[in-house]
Write a protein that holds these residues in place. Sequence first.
Motif, PDB file in Angstrom:
ATOM      1  N   ASP A 172       1.631  11.920  -9.603  1.00  0.00           N
ATOM      2  CA  ASP A 172       0.927  13.206  -9.508  1.00  0.00           C
ATOM      3  C   ASP A 172       1.915  14.366  -9.554  1.00  0.00           C
ATOM      4  O   ASP A 172       1.653  15.403 -10.179  1.00  0.00           O
ATOM      5  CB  ASP A 172       0.109  13.274  -8.210  1.00  0.00           C
ATOM      6  N   LEU A 173       3.070  14.198  -8.881  1.00  0.00           N
ATOM      7  CA  LEU A 173       4.088  15.247  -8.884  1.00  0.00           C
ATOM      8  C   LEU A 173       4.654  15.456 -10.277  1.00  0.00           C
ATOM      9  O   LEU A 173       4.856  16.598 -10.720  1.00  0.00           O
ATOM     10  CB  LEU A 173       5.202  14.875  -7.906  1.00  0.00           C
ATOM     11  N   GLN A 174       4.888  14.352 -10.991  1.00  0.00           N
ATOM     12  CA  GLN A 174       5.399  14.458 -12.350  1.00  0.00           C
ATOM     13  C   GLN A 174       4.414  15.180 -13.261  1.00  0.00           C
ATOM     14  O   GLN A 174       4.799  15.993 -14.095  1.00  0.00           O
ATOM     15  CB  GLN A 174       5.701  13.062 -12.894  1.00  0.00           C
ATOM     16  N   LYS A 175       3.118  14.874 -13.068  1.00  0.00           N
ATOM     17  CA  LYS A 175       2.092  15.561 -13.863  1.00  0.00           C
ATOM     18  C   LYS A 175       2.064  17.057 -13.556  1.00  0.00           C
ATOM     19  O   LYS A 175       1.921  17.884 -14.451  1.00  0.00           O
ATOM     20  CB  LYS A 175       0.726  14.935 -13.591  1.00  0.00           C
ATOM     21  N   LYS A 183       0.838  -1.203   0.000  1.00  0.00           N
ATOM     22  CA  LYS A 183       0.000   0.000   0.000  1.00  0.00           C
ATOM     23  C   LYS A 183       0.872   1.251   0.000  1.00  0.00           C
ATOM     24  O   LYS A 183       0.590   2.222  -0.712  1.00  0.00           O
ATOM     25  CB  LYS A 183      -0.921  -0.003   1.221  1.00  0.00           C
ATOM     26  N   ASN A 184       1.933   1.223   0.825  1.00  0.00           N
ATOM     27  CA  ASN A 184       2.825   2.380   0.877  1.00  0.00           C
ATOM     28  C   ASN A 184       3.513   2.598  -0.459  1.00  0.00           C
ATOM     29  O   ASN A 184       3.674   3.734  -0.916  1.00  0.00           O
ATOM     30  CB  ASN A 184       3.871   2.182   1.983  1.00  0.00           C
ATOM     31  N   ASP A 185       3.946   1.498  -1.086  1.00  0.00           N
ATOM     32  CA  ASP A 185       4.588   1.600  -2.403  1.00  0.00           C
ATOM     33  C   ASP A 185       3.618   2.164  -3.425  1.00  0.00           C
ATOM     34  O   ASP A 185       3.988   3.005  -4.260  1.00  0.00           O
ATOM     35  CB  ASP A 185       5.083   0.227  -2.854  1.00  0.00           C
ATOM     36  N   SER A 186       2.350   1.712  -3.364  1.00  0.00           N
ATOM     37  CA  SER A 186       1.337   2.195  -4.305  1.00  0.00           C
ATOM     38  C   SER A 186       1.075   3.678  -4.104  1.00  0.00           C
ATOM     39  O   SER A 186       0.980   4.450  -5.066  1.00  0.00           O
ATOM     40  CB  SER A 186       0.042   1.400  -4.121  1.00  0.00           C
ATOM     41  N   ALA A 187       0.980   4.091  -2.816  1.00  0.00           N
ATOM     42  CA  ALA A 187       0.747   5.507  -2.514  1.00  0.00           C
ATOM     43  C   ALA A 187       1.933   6.358  -2.962  1.00  0.00           C
ATOM     44  O   ALA A 187       1.765   7.461  -3.485  1.00  0.00           O
ATOM     45  CB  ALA A 187       0.500   5.687  -1.017  1.00  0.00           C
ATOM     46  N   LEU A 188       3.145   5.809  -2.765  1.00  0.00           N
ATOM     47  CA  LEU A 188       4.349   6.536  -3.184  1.00  0.00           C
ATOM     48  C   LEU A 188       4.396   6.693  -4.699  1.00  0.00           C
ATOM     49  O   LEU A 188       4.699   7.772  -5.213  1.00  0.00           O
ATOM     50  CB  LEU A 188       5.590   5.790  -2.689  1.00  0.00           C
ATOM     51  N   LYS A 189       4.068   5.614  -5.406  1.00  0.00           N
ATOM     52  CA  LYS A 189       4.062   5.680  -6.871  1.00  0.00           C
ATOM     53  C   LYS A 189       3.038   6.686  -7.370  1.00  0.00           C
ATOM     54  O   LYS A 189       3.294   7.440  -8.302  1.00  0.00           O
ATOM     55  CB  LYS A 189       3.766   4.295  -7.444  1.00  0.00           C
ATOM     56  N   LYS A 190       1.853   6.691  -6.726  1.00  0.00           N
ATOM     57  CA  LYS A 190       0.810   7.643  -7.131  1.00  0.00           C
ATOM     58  C   LYS A 190       1.256   9.076  -6.851  1.00  0.00           C
ATOM     59  O   LYS A 190       1.038   9.985  -7.655  1.00  0.00           O
ATOM     60  CB  LYS A 190      -0.496   7.358  -6.394  1.00  0.00           C
TER      61      LYS A 190
END
Length: 228
Positions: free
Chosen positions: A71-74, A60-67
């Motif tokens: 979002d930051l890249q966008k 879950k933490n990895d998924s939240a980090l990836k998201k």
Amino acid sequence: MQDYSLSSLSVEIPAARSTKYRVILILGVLLILAFLVVVILVSLLFIDYKSTQKEILQMKNDSALKKGISDLQKSVANMTDDLNKIKLIKNKGPSYPLCSEGWNHYGLSCYYFSSDKKPWIASKKECEDKEAHLVVINSEEEMKFLRGFANKQTFWIGLTDADGTWKWVDGTPYDITPKFWGNTQPDDWKGHGLGGGEDCATLSDGYDWNDLQCSSKIKYICEKKMTF
């Protein structure tokens, strides 16, 4: 007739008792072993459960980090695009028309303040027909701009909770945008006599937000990105 002597009975009785005690002892040992096996199995299951929970939490933490990274890249990409557009505007000179006639410029968007009054759905369609959408408010600065042009009038904005959750018409996440609801709003008031509650948002009296019955006829604000 068989003759049972006292001496033979005295030998048999202790032997029987000895056998009984051995059986009880063996059963006791087996029970202790069974208990130990159960304890070991439960311990192993608990360790496996904790390990699984830890792995799930890590996922879950990895998924939240990836998201978050996505979002930051966008956001960075959008900022870069906006900067390029600003440079392009400067290169075109001060006489370059930023927005079409009848539209007002702020940031990298153009805004249309209607003079006619329509229900929310009809207002949404009017904006779409203009290749725009009902205004989506992303910052306090944008809100100040809208207040200045609204001139204490009430307008539809692109925010609705017709499906039970407040959403912006362009898909912008409601949770990440600032909120400007008036005191006690939204209240989903049902005493208006128009049926149902209040599922569409307005810029009320040109200042803050209020929820209103969507079939009410008021003015509206359209927004679209500047074209280059």
